[in-house]
Design a protein around this motif. Structure first.
Motif, PDB file in Angstrom:
ATOM      1  N   ASP A 100     -40.531   9.418 -32.405  1.00 17.36           N
ATOM      2  CA  ASP A 100     -39.426   8.743 -31.735  1.00 17.36           C
ATOM      3  C   ASP A 100     -38.657   9.693 -30.816  1.00 17.36           C
ATOM      4  O   ASP A 100     -38.238   9.323 -29.728  1.00 17.36           O
ATOM      5  N   ARG A 101     -38.524  10.941 -31.256  1.00 13.00           N
ATOM      6  CA  ARG A 101     -37.794  11.946 -30.456  1.00 13.00           C
ATOM      7  C   ARG A 101     -38.485  12.185 -29.118  1.00 13.00           C
ATOM      8  O   ARG A 101     -37.852  12.481 -28.134  1.00 13.00           O
ATOM      9  N   LYS A 154     -40.651  10.006 -27.525  1.00 11.66           N
ATOM     10  CA  LYS A 154     -40.975   8.845 -26.694  1.00 11.66           C
ATOM     11  C   LYS A 154     -39.974   8.696 -25.554  1.00 11.66           C
ATOM     12  O   LYS A 154     -38.792   8.903 -25.741  1.00 11.66           O
ATOM     13  N   THR A 155     -40.462   8.322 -24.380  1.00 10.12           N
ATOM     14  CA  THR A 155     -39.525   8.041 -23.289  1.00 10.12           C
ATOM     15  C   THR A 155     -39.652   6.610 -22.821  1.00 10.12           C
ATOM     16  O   THR A 155     -39.081   6.211 -21.835  1.00 10.12           O
ATOM     17  N   GLN A 156     -40.450   5.822 -23.488  1.00 11.66           N
ATOM     18  CA  GLN A 156     -40.532   4.424 -23.088  1.00 11.66           C
ATOM     19  C   GLN A 156     -40.271   3.543 -24.281  1.00 11.66           C
ATOM     20  O   GLN A 156     -40.511   3.933 -25.421  1.00 11.66           O
ATOM     21  N   ALA A 157     -39.803   2.380 -23.982  1.00  8.45           N
ATOM     22  CA  ALA A 157     -39.560   1.409 -25.048  1.00  8.45           C
ATOM     23  C   ALA A 157     -40.904   0.881 -25.522  1.00  8.45           C
ATOM     24  O   ALA A 157     -41.898   1.018 -24.849  1.00  8.45           O
ATOM     25  N   LYS A 164     -33.920   6.205 -19.829  1.00 11.30           N
ATOM     26  CA  LYS A 164     -34.763   7.208 -19.213  1.00 11.30           C
ATOM     27  C   LYS A 164     -34.748   7.061 -17.697  1.00 11.30           C
ATOM     28  O   LYS A 164     -34.488   5.980 -17.156  1.00 11.30           O
ATOM     29  N   GLU A 216     -30.331  13.788 -26.374  1.00 16.87           N
ATOM     30  CA  GLU A 216     -30.117  14.322 -27.727  1.00 16.87           C
ATOM     31  C   GLU A 216     -29.101  15.438 -27.770  1.00 16.87           C
ATOM     32  O   GLU A 216     -28.229  15.476 -28.609  1.00 16.87           O
TER      33      GLU A 216
END
Lengths: 510, 364
Positions: free
Chosen positions: A393-394, A396-399, B251, B310
């Motif tokens: 999860d940390r 990932k950059t996409q939903a 993003k 983060e």
């Protein structure tokens, strides 16, 4: 084309024989202190099981952490003479200024700041000074230093001064090993100079290592070309690796991700490589590892390397399991798993024991863990699942859910269903994924440069053309070259049409 | 604010705070941090003094680099350039300089004042001219409230000293920028000489302490694995009820750049995670306006920053990349920058945006 890929890891040296997209043979042997004995043994094993196909290989591609380890462990490094063409600029920020003291002590030889370097619009900052440069070269020679690092302000834009300085050094010291910063890309003088110095300090080790690899190959009866893998998942010829060993630094994680992509057929996915002590998680984008955004430190030295964006979690095949209270790791039995693990007759409980008890893997004597508490086993596997889900999860950059490819000797710990993951893909030869990544690596060429007074399209065209030339020089077949990455950044405050363009192309070995 | 001493252990913390206050501009500060470390080790700590403790007729000067951040990463830093400018200004004024003030606390220039203070052996005033960073040197509070930039001293690494004097601060900025360009887009300036009383009246007060507070809150949160945004909000609230909003979490899906008139104009586009919402942030080096699903949620002079989702590490407008997972946050601008007189110079209309300033306090 038949190739052998070899990954020299911390614990094991893995090898595979690949023909096109087929894996014909695989081998694993402990990594040796001298590195080459392990490589020779791995080759012997591959030849033994690969037969004629193995003997017909045209390329041996080796991925090794040998060079980065030398920096991290402060071993096998040479003292370096540094020339910086910059005056009157940068005078208060001297070479080595931000290095850890112990590494600086080992590597810093003579240092000279000299007139020269260029402005961002291509003008000279100051005229090149033959006399001063020659005097500095003589001081380096007198100090008995054989490795020289030369950097200049904005040399990725104009490198004439670096080249003139190199000619003078060669004149004074014909056998000098010279590294020019312009060959190592990247705008940012201090970081580029740091990398140039690191490279210079590794030249002797690089030569010794590549010679030894060549010998191991020849002694195996093969007439294959030797390549080494580099940070971005592509290879370079051994000749270039001898000159630019710093480009090999991030091979390990990169190779395992590329191997995972190949073995699964997926080019966009998360990858987890579960080893003995840690699991490395990364994201694949178009078949290549996604890169980290921030500055990367190697052995405490600030660099601008493109390194894969990998997150490591303390979960591996040897991770200790403790009760009262329940705790998973973070420590691991490491290579002592075979003596101390319960399934092997030892006293310590690890994730491997839990996996054997649950029938996830057949190892050692399952009777020794037959009475393992069922709830404990569930807790361990639940915690492992949670750690993995969090790590993914940390990054990932996409939903939305993405596929996860599980590789590595400890991949039996990866559950079949996970949050954020559309499917978990297990692949054959998962335990030699690194070697596979090395075997299938491509050749790349990269350009990162500032262009003034040309249109955006023209700048990208020129950069692409330069990158292709570099890739071809590195051994790529021109017809297979494709652009892997284009990045363009106009520069603020600059007169005219100034832009910085970075282009990377990659193709198959010619 | 009480006076304090800035030592080596404060450098990264203050620099991180300065980065966040740069509103996307201000450049990378690594080489400045390194130089400052050496200087403090050699010469001892720098005193940071509250503006109220300055004698009313004390001589203070405004300092900062004028040029392209990318050039700073290649030409790094020469002490002599700074020392020459300070010396020339003192000669021109006919009196010693007793304190220095950062022109802009945002970005690397926040540290350049501390370096100047160390070299001169004088304190740095706990204040600055912008409360953040802006593209033009006359987008500064002293100019907005009627002080003259003259004399301005500009120096180069080649040891040249140029004195620029004029009655229009905008024209002085034009001439200084020409000097900077002729020198490869970088020069150091000492300008807006001010008395202690003028500093008190016209500078943005408490800036260096604010940078430290921000950096410290973020550093503490990272080490203790607490939520950095919550730590930041708490620190800003305690610092003086400064509002901060998290405008977006998502993003980067696009970043367009265009060079016009020597500045970098562009738009960053973002998508939320999980998806459904869009944000755009326009910039001219510094981020100027943020719109969520087409509705304006923040504008200059409020400080809009794009940070790592983060860690809240700052990402400048030149470092924004496709795929970065980020938060867009905004800090309330100092009151000095939101008066009608100030908004004419640093508000949205001053940047060609056809709308009025809306404070983030009016955002949800």
């Amino acid at each position: 084309m038949k190739r052998i890929g070899i990954d020299v890891g911390g614990t094991n040296t893995d090898a595979v024989l690949v023909d096109g997209t087929r894996i014909l043979a695989a081998a694993k042997t402990p990594t040796t202190e001298d590195v080459t004995s392990g490589v020779r043994e791995a080759l012997r094993l591959i030849l033994a099981s690969g037969g004629d196909a193995a003997r017909a290989v045209e390329a041996v591609i080796i991925g090794t952490t040998h060079f980065v380890n030398a920096v991290i462990e402060r071993k096998h490094l040479e003292r370096v003479g540094v020339l910086r063409l910059c005056l009157p600029a940068s005078a208060s920020v001297r070479p080595f200024i931000d290095w850890p003291a112990d590494l600086r002590e080992l590597v810093r030889g003579e240092v000279a700041l000299l007139p020269g370097g260029h402005e961002i619009d291509g003008r000279e900052i100051a005229a090149f000074d033959e006399v001063a440069t020659r005097a500095a070269a003589l001081r380096i020679a007198d100090a008995g230093i054989g490795s020289v690092a030369i950097s200049g302000v904005f040399s990725p834009l104009r490198a004439e001064h670096e080249e003139r300085a190199a000619a003078i050094v060669r004149d004074v010291l014909p056998d000098a090993r010279i590294t020019l910063s312009r060959d190592l890309g990247r705008i940012g003088l201090l970081e580029r100079e740091n990398v140039t110095i690191l490279n210079a300090s590794l030249r002797v080790l690089a030569r010794r290592t590549t010679q030894a690899f060549r010998t191991a190959i020849a002694e195996s009866g093969l007439t294959a070309q030797l390549y080494l893998t580099q940070n971005d998942g592509t290879v370079m010829s051994a000749d270039i690796a001898e000159e630019l060993p710093v480009l090999c630094f991030a091979s390990g994680p990169t190779n395992s991700m590329r191997g995972a992509a190949f073995l699964s057929g997926l080019s966009d996915a998360a990858v987890v490589d579960v080893g003995g002590t840690t699991s490395d998680i990364g994201i694949l984008k178009h078949g290549f590892p996604r890169e980290a955004n921030s500055v990367v430190e190697v052995g405490g030295v600030r660099t601008l390397f493109r390194m894969p964006d990998v997150t490591s979690i303390a979960l591996g095949g040897g991770t200790r399991v403790r009760t009262n209270p329940f705790r998973l790791g973070p420590d691991s039995l490491g290579f002592r798993l075979i003596e101390r693990g319960r399934v092997f007759g030892g006293p310590d409980l690890s994730t491997t024991d839990v996996a054997v008890a649950r029938g996830l893997i057949a190892l050692g004597d399952p009777q020794r863990v037959a009475d393992l508490d069922k709830e404990l086993a569930s807790s361990v596997l639940d915690e492992a699942k949670r750690l993995l889900e969090e790590g993914i999860d940390r990054l990932k950059t996409q939903a939305g859910d993405i596929p996860l490819i599980a590789v590595g000797g400890g991949s039996f710990l990866v559950p079949k269903m996970m949050k954020g993951v559309s499917e978990v893909v297990f692949v054959p030869h998962h335990d030699v994924a690194n070697a596979v990544g090395a075997a299938i690596a491509q050749i790349s060429g990269e350009v990162d440069q500032v262009f003034s007074n040309v249109s955006r399209e023209e700048a990208i065209d020129r950069a692409t053309s330069l990158a292709r030339t570099r890739a071809e020089k590195g051994g790529a077949a021109p017809a297979t070259l494709a652009i892997v990455d284009v990045e363009e950044l106009p520069l603020s405050y600059m007169p005219g049409n100034c832009r910085r363009v970075r282009v990377r192309v990659a193709g198959e070995l010619a | 604010m009480p006076n304090w001493t800035l030592t080596e252990k404060d450098i990264d913390i203050v620099a991180d705070g300065c980065a966040l206050l740069g509103s996307g501009g201000g450049g990378e500060s690594h080489s400045f941090r390194t130089v400052l470390r050496s200087l403090l080790a050699e010469r001892g700590p720098v005193n940071v003094v509250d503006a109220m403790t300055l004698a009313p007729d004390a001589q203070a000067v405004n300092v900062g680099f004028v040029g392209a951040p990318v050039v700073m990463t290649e030409k790094l830093f020469s002490e002599r350039t700074v020392a020459l400018a300070l010396e020339a200004m003192s000669r021109r004024l006919g009196r010693p300089i007793e304190a220095v003030i950062p022109a802009e606390i945002g970005g690397a220039n926040g540290l350049s004042a501390v370096i100047a203070a160390s070299l001169l052996g004088v304190p740095v005033v706990d204040a600055d001219g912008m409360g953040r960073a802006f593209p033009l040197s006359d987008q500064i509070s002293y100019s907005i409230y009627g002080r003259s930039a003259s004399p301005t001293i500009a120096t180069t690494d080649h040891g040249e000293v140029v004195c620029v004097e004029g009655s229009s601060n905008r024209r002085v900025e034009l001439l200084v920028r020409a000097i900077s360009s002729a020198n490869g887009a970088l020069c150091f300036t000492v300008d807006y000489p001010l008395t202690g009383a003028e500093v008190r009246s016209y500078a943005v007060l408490g800036s260096v302490s604010l940078a430290r507070r921000i950096g410290s809150a973020l550093d503490g949160a990272r080490h203790e694995h607490r939520d950095p945004f919550a730590a930041l909000a708490e620190a800003l609230d305690t610092a003086g009820g400064i509002a901060v909003r998290s405008l977006f979490d998502g993003k980067v899906i696009d970043c367009r750049h265009e060079t016009r008139g020597g500045f970098g104009f562009g738009v960053v586009s973002l998508e939320s995670i999980p998806s459904g919402e869009r944000m755009t942030v326009e910039f001219q080096n510094e981020f100027l306006i943020a719109r969520r699903n087409e509705a304006t949620v923040a504008t200059t002079p409020d400080i809009i920053s794009i940070v790592d989702a983060e860690t809240l590490r700052n990402i400048g407008s030149e470092s924004v990349r496709y795929g970065q997972r980020v938060k867009v946050i905004a800090l309330e601008a100092p009151a000095l920058l939101t008066t009608p007189a100030a908004l004419a110079v640093v508000g949205p209309r001053a940047f060609g945006l056809e709308l009025d300033y809306r404070s983030i306090r009016s955002s949800l």
